[in-house]
Every structure is written in C-alpha cells, then in structure tokens.
Design an enzyme around this catalytic site. Structure first.
Site, PDB file in Angstrom:
ATOM      1  N   MET A 177     122.529 -24.991  -7.238  1.00  0.00           N
ATOM      2  CA  MET A 177     122.988 -26.607  -7.189  1.00  0.00           C
ATOM      3  C   MET A 177     123.753 -27.260  -8.121  1.00  0.00           C
ATOM      4  O   MET A 177     123.986 -28.188  -8.059  1.00  0.00           O
ATOM      5  CB  MET A 177     121.673 -27.203  -6.662  1.00  0.00           C
ATOM      6  CG  MET A 177     121.198 -26.674  -5.506  1.00  0.00           C
ATOM      7  SD  MET A 177     120.175 -27.955  -4.297  1.00  0.00           S
ATOM      8  CE  MET A 177     118.993 -28.597  -5.636  1.00  0.00           C
ATOM      9  N   HIS A 181     122.335 -24.951 -16.610  1.00  0.00           N
ATOM     10  CA  HIS A 181     122.012 -24.827 -17.983  1.00  0.00           C
ATOM     11  C   HIS A 181     121.630 -23.188 -18.141  1.00  0.00           C
ATOM     12  O   HIS A 181     122.073 -22.329 -17.587  1.00  0.00           O
ATOM     13  CB  HIS A 181     120.841 -25.441 -18.193  1.00  0.00           C
ATOM     14  CG  HIS A 181     119.554 -25.502 -16.980  1.00  0.00           C
ATOM     15  ND1 HIS A 181     118.689 -24.195 -17.002  1.00  0.00           N
ATOM     16  CD2 HIS A 181     119.333 -26.284 -15.955  1.00  0.00           C
ATOM     17  CE1 HIS A 181     118.276 -24.303 -15.785  1.00  0.00           C
ATOM     18  NE2 HIS A 181     118.317 -25.301 -15.429  1.00  0.00           N
ATOM     19  N   HIS A 184     119.993 -21.227 -15.614  1.00  0.00           N
ATOM     20  CA  HIS A 184     121.012 -20.435 -14.734  1.00  0.00           C
ATOM     21  C   HIS A 184     122.085 -19.519 -15.459  1.00  0.00           C
ATOM     22  O   HIS A 184     122.085 -18.366 -14.647  1.00  0.00           O
ATOM     23  CB  HIS A 184     122.084 -21.511 -14.209  1.00  0.00           C
ATOM     24  CG  HIS A 184     121.281 -22.679 -13.386  1.00  0.00           C
ATOM     25  ND1 HIS A 184     120.981 -23.898 -14.005  1.00  0.00           N
ATOM     26  CD2 HIS A 184     120.704 -22.554 -12.187  1.00  0.00           C
ATOM     27  CE1 HIS A 184     120.376 -24.692 -13.004  1.00  0.00           C
ATOM     28  NE2 HIS A 184     120.255 -24.068 -11.965  1.00  0.00           N
ATOM     29  N   GLN A 208     117.977 -29.625   2.037  1.00  0.00           N
ATOM     30  CA  GLN A 208     116.609 -29.422   1.402  1.00  0.00           C
ATOM     31  C   GLN A 208     116.208 -30.697   0.478  1.00  0.00           C
ATOM     32  O   GLN A 208     115.031 -30.597  -0.124  1.00  0.00           O
ATOM     33  CB  GLN A 208     116.501 -28.256   0.375  1.00  0.00           C
ATOM     34  CG  GLN A 208     117.511 -28.605  -0.704  1.00  0.00           C
ATOM     35  CD  GLN A 208     117.689 -27.319  -1.702  1.00  0.00           C
ATOM     36  OE1 GLN A 208     118.423 -26.075  -1.024  1.00  0.00           O
ATOM     37  NE2 GLN A 208     117.090 -27.048  -2.608  1.00  0.00           N
ATOM     38  N   GLY A 294     115.428 -17.779 -10.102  1.00  0.00           N
ATOM     39  CA  GLY A 294     114.604 -18.049 -11.255  1.00  0.00           C
ATOM     40  C   GLY A 294     113.152 -18.014 -10.880  1.00  0.00           C
ATOM     41  O   GLY A 294     112.785 -18.585  -9.875  1.00  0.00           O
ATOM     42  N   MET A 331     113.383 -25.072 -18.653  1.00  0.00           N
ATOM     43  CA  MET A 331     114.628 -25.711 -18.433  1.00  0.00           C
ATOM     44  C   MET A 331     114.702 -25.888 -16.493  1.00  0.00           C
ATOM     45  O   MET A 331     114.620 -25.319 -15.893  1.00  0.00           O
ATOM     46  CB  MET A 331     115.893 -24.950 -18.686  1.00  0.00           C
ATOM     47  CG  MET A 331     115.966 -24.513 -20.261  1.00  0.00           C
ATOM     48  SD  MET A 331     117.365 -23.913 -20.869  1.00  0.00           S
ATOM     49  CE  MET A 331     117.217 -24.081 -22.558  1.00  0.00           C
ATOM     50  N   SER A 332     115.380 -27.176 -16.707  1.00  0.00           N
ATOM     51  CA  SER A 332     115.644 -27.667 -15.354  1.00  0.00           C
ATOM     52  C   SER A 332     116.718 -28.857 -15.337  1.00  0.00           C
ATOM     53  O   SER A 332     116.887 -29.392 -16.348  1.00  0.00           O
ATOM     54  CB  SER A 332     114.208 -28.462 -14.869  1.00  0.00           C
ATOM     55  OG  SER A 332     114.772 -29.367 -13.699  1.00  0.00           O
ATOM     56  N   ARG A 334     117.012 -31.347 -13.909  1.00  0.00           N
ATOM     57  CA  ARG A 334     116.273 -32.644 -14.101  1.00  0.00           C
ATOM     58  C   ARG A 334     115.936 -33.198 -15.343  1.00  0.00           C
ATOM     59  O   ARG A 334     115.482 -34.359 -15.254  1.00  0.00           O
ATOM     60  CB  ARG A 334     115.317 -32.783 -12.866  1.00  0.00           C
ATOM     61  CG  ARG A 334     115.880 -32.842 -11.263  1.00  0.00           C
ATOM     62  CD  ARG A 334     114.823 -32.991 -10.250  1.00  0.00           C
ATOM     63  NE  ARG A 334     115.407 -32.767  -8.909  1.00  0.00           N
ATOM     64  CZ  ARG A 334     115.342 -32.023  -8.083  1.00  0.00           C
ATOM     65  NH1 ARG A 334     114.708 -30.806  -8.179  1.00  0.00           N
ATOM     66  NH2 ARG A 334     115.757 -32.212  -6.990  1.00  0.00           N
TER      67      ARG A 334
HETATM   68  O1  PAF Z   1     117.326 -23.273  -6.573  1.00  0.00           O
HETATM   69  C1  PAF Z   1     118.200 -23.904  -6.223  1.00  0.00           C
HETATM   70  O2  PAF Z   1     119.000 -24.618  -7.163  1.00  0.00           O
HETATM   71  C2  PAF Z   1     118.336 -24.263  -4.712  1.00  0.00           C
HETATM   72  O3  PAF Z   1     117.062 -24.636  -4.203  1.00  0.00           O
HETATM   73  C3  PAF Z   1     119.045 -22.883  -3.950  1.00  0.00           C
HETATM   74  C4  PAF Z   1     118.258 -21.668  -4.002  1.00  0.00           C
HETATM   75  C5  PAF Z   1     120.584 -22.797  -4.534  1.00  0.00           C
HETATM   76  C6  PAF Z   1     119.217 -23.462  -2.343  1.00  0.00           C
HETATM   77  O4  PAF Z   1     120.181 -24.605  -2.302  1.00  0.00           O
END
Ligand code: PAF
Length: 436
Positions: A177, A181, A184, A208, A294, A331-332, A334
């Site tokens: 999304m 960081h 990813h 979601q 992840g 790491m996130s 947010r």
């Molecule tokens: O983990 C995420 O960033 C999201 O949930 C994903 C897997 C890209 C689906 O929108």
C-alpha cells in the site's frame, strides 16, 4: 538481410583481462554476419552492486555491423563467454573472465527472459557510457529502458505481464500500500534475486479499511516510493487510482472463512475480505509465479496462503521475515505517527514476545504460562493498550488448546495514542525463531 548496427559491452576481471577482451573481439570478427566496425579504448571500472571481493574490471564497447538477429548475436556472445572459461549459470556479481552485454541492436526493443534491448542499465554505468561517448554517440539521443515502468491501468499491467510471460520470464509480485520502508524493500530485493521481472503494486485499498479507520490519512508519498522501488530493483510499479481498480458497479468480493477469524479479523470486520479481494485481483492481472508477503502481517499471510490454495492460483506465496529497527520495533508504515514517548514505549511488543520465547527456550511448554510471561511485560508499559496476545500454530495460525505446546507463533497488537493520531501496532514471533 540488411546489416544492423549493434553495440556490445565487453568486461573482464579474471585472468589476463586485456587478452580476454582482445580474443573476444577477434572471435566476434570471425563470426559470419558480424563485422567489428569500431572499438573504444579499454577502461578500468569497479564492480557495480554487491559481490565477493574481486579485482577491477577492464571494459570496452564494440560497434558491430551485423546481419545476425538479436537472439543469434546473443547466442554468439554466450558461446564466447563460455569459451573464455565463464561458468554458466554464473553466480551474480562473481568475478568473470569475460562478460559480453548486448547494449543496442538497431532500433530493436525486446523484453524477454534472455534479452532486454536496449540494455536495461546502460545509462547507469560509466564504463559503458564513457566508451559510447568516445565512439561519438550522443547519449541523450540513445533509447533507454525506463525502470521501473510506472503503470496505472490494469489493462497495461496485464499486457506488460503477458509480454513477459510470453518471453519466458518468471514474475515476482510484491503487493503493497506504499509508504515503503526497508521491510518492503527487503521483499522487492528478495523478488529481484529470485525472479526475472518484479512487479510492485502501490494501492491503498479502500476495501480493507473499516468506517472508522485511517484510509484517508494512510501515508502516501509516491515519489519517494518510486525511488525506493527503483533502488530495490522493481521493473514495474503499478499505482492505480481507486476507480481503475473498482469501477462504480464493482460488487464482487472474496469471502474469507476461518483464517480471518479472531485477532485482526475480529477487530476489523471485513478487513481480510478486502485484502483477499484486492490480492486476488492483482494475482489475475499479473499472473505471478511468486508473490512476496511480509511475516509482520502474519494473519494476512495466512489468509493469502489459504486464498491461493482455495482458489487454485498457480503461484508460490513467499513469506519474508520481519525487518526491525535497531531497538527491535517491527517496521511499519504507521510507525511515523508514533509520538516520541510512544515510540520509546513501542518496543514493549517485541520485548514481550522475546521474553515468552526465552521462557520457551528455558523449557516452559504450557501455553498459558508462556502467554502470561509476555502479558507481564506488556502490563509494565501503560502506554500500550493491548488488543490481543495469542499463541497460535505456525503457518495456518490455528488457535492452540490450553496445555503443553511444541512450538507456535506469538502474536500481539496494541494501540498507542500520544502521536499525531492513534496508532495500532502488530508484531509476532515464532517460538522457534533463532533471530535476536
Ligand atoms: O499488506 C498490505 O500492504 C496490504 O494489505 C496488501 C497486501 C497490499 C493488500 O492491499
């Protein structure tokens, strides 16, 4: 057949480097349908990228006039590399007696597993650009591959992937999304190392997010994300608008069963249906061989594995380890919203998980005792408002009954609220993990 002007980059950093280059040029000149028209000076360069310690390269660029089509010229180059003693398939970035890269072949544009024309990175390498300049070419006028290619329409993404699949490429997908960081980036790098082409998707998926959640405020910074994708080696970044993913009449959703029960699924009704729907849609567009997720979002990973199995997507879901800050915080995207005091307090999550793992290592096997060890650490940090703390089975994350356990994964989520906005953090740890 009419002759094309082709350019080949030559490199050597093993054995008698000049001799390898000279011999390759002689052998090229002897190939029917190939004339070596001009050769640049030989120049020295260092290895680009990571690799074992090794000597400097000797490089040059040769201009060829050739009636051979690109694939045949490539085959000649590979044969000359092998003749010079290069072991194929060669480990990435290891020393090599001879490296021949087809840089340009007339106006040809190709993107197959074996060959990308023009060469994908000629314009990033001084040891190619210098010799090309010396041969009098105007670098600004030469064609380039754009990497990453930025696409916004599902049709373009599907068409690009179809081309790669037809060219025999193994495709890796990294759905995100955005707000990327190092966690990813580690997924993209892993995909880069294992696949011929890497697609990163950046889409803040409204399906979601629940009504009171942070969809509008979710951090978005496409420019920085693109730079990070480029550094990590993505070939395509797919960043669609919401309307491109979901037309106004969109009404089909994937419904997820037991894998979405409890934990995030209980706190965020509909969340995993939204995740599964968008992931299924991306799987259909890209048709990847491997999809990288992840372990930080462990329940999401379990849901996606189930989705791939249940709906029969012919791909491998590749779990990638959590990347942590130096103090252990997972790491996130947010994390940026944590206030200073909450940021300090946030390490309590990993400390709690590690304390339970220590107890397990010391011989504690009782499920509830292990949870109590973690809960006691969490209770010592009033800034963390606990959402859940669970011990579940590895992989499918099924609930474990009370009593002795042989292993499992501890999962925790907690809220912090002194920053710019409230933040929920998730973390998890395998009792069997041997990381720090
Ligand atoms: O983990 C995420 O960033 C999201 O949930 C994903 C897997 C890209 C689906 O929108």
């Amino acid at each position: 057949m009419s002759a094309h002007r082709a350019y080949v980059g030559l490199g050597s950093n093993e054995g008698d480097r000049d001799q390898h280059l000279r011999r390759a040029l002689e052998r090229l000149a002897a190939v029917p349908g190939v004339k070596v028209a001009r050769v640049s000076s030989f120049v020295d360069s260092e290895l680009v990228g990571d690799g074992p310690p090794q000597g400097r390269f000797r490089n040059a660029v040769a201009e060829l006039h050739t009636t051979l089509p690109p694939a045949a010229l490539l085959a000649v180059c590979k044969a000359l590399e092998a003749e010079a003693g290069r072991r194929l398939p060669a480990p990435r970035n290891h020393p090599r007696p001879l490296d021949l890269d087809l840089l340009f072949h007339g106006d040809c544009r190709l993107d197959t597993r074996e060959l990308v024309l023009p060469h994908a990175r000629w314009h990033e390498r001084e040891f190619v650009m210098g010799p090309l300049r010396e041969l009098g070419l105007d670098l600004a006028a030469l064609p380039r591959q754009q990497r990453p290619i930025v696409l916004t329409s599902p049709e373009d993404l599907a068409a690009t992937c179809t081309g790669w699949l037809e060219g025999g490429c193994l495709i890796g997908l990294v759905p995100t999304m955005g707000s990327l960081h190092r966690g990813h980036q580690s997924l993209v790098q892993r995909a880069r190392g294992e696949c011929d082409r890497v697609v990163v998707t950046i889409f803040v998926n409204p399906l979601q997010f629940g009504p009171g959640e942070d969809f509008a405020a979710y951090p978005r910074d496409l420019e920085t994300d693109l730079a990070r994708c480029r550094d990590a080696g993505a070939d395509v970044v797919f960043a669609p608008a919401t309307a491109a993913m979901y037309d106004p009449a969109f009404c089909s959703h994937v419904s997820v069963g037991a894998a979405a029960e409890g934990m995030e699924g209980a706190l965020r009704p509909g969340h995993f249906s939204g995740v599964a729907t968008v992931v299924a849609r991306l799987f259909v567009m890209v048709r990847p061989h491997r999809a990288y997720f992840g372990e930080k979002d462990a329940q999401q990973l379990a849901v996606v594995r189930r989705l791939a199995r249940d709906l029969g997507f012919p791909l491998r879901v590749v779990p990638c380890p959590i990347v942590r800050e130096a103090d252990g915080l997972a790491m996130s995207s947010r994390n940026v919203y944590l206030g200073a005091a909450d940021r300090r307090a946030s390490t309590v999550l990993v400390q709690a998980l590690r304390a339970a793992r220590e107890a397990f290592r010391a011989g504690q096997r009782d499920r509830d005792r292990l949870l109590q060890v973690a809960a006691a650490v969490l209770a010592g940090e009033p800034r963390a408002a606990l959402d859940y703390l669970e011990l579940r089975s590895e992989g499918d994350l099924e609930p474990l009954p009370p009593g002795p356990v042989v292993g499992g994964r501890l999962l925790v989520a907690a809220r912090f609220r002194d920053g710019a906005r409230p933040v929920r953090l998730l973390d998890n740890l395998s009792l069997a993990a041997d990381d720090a």
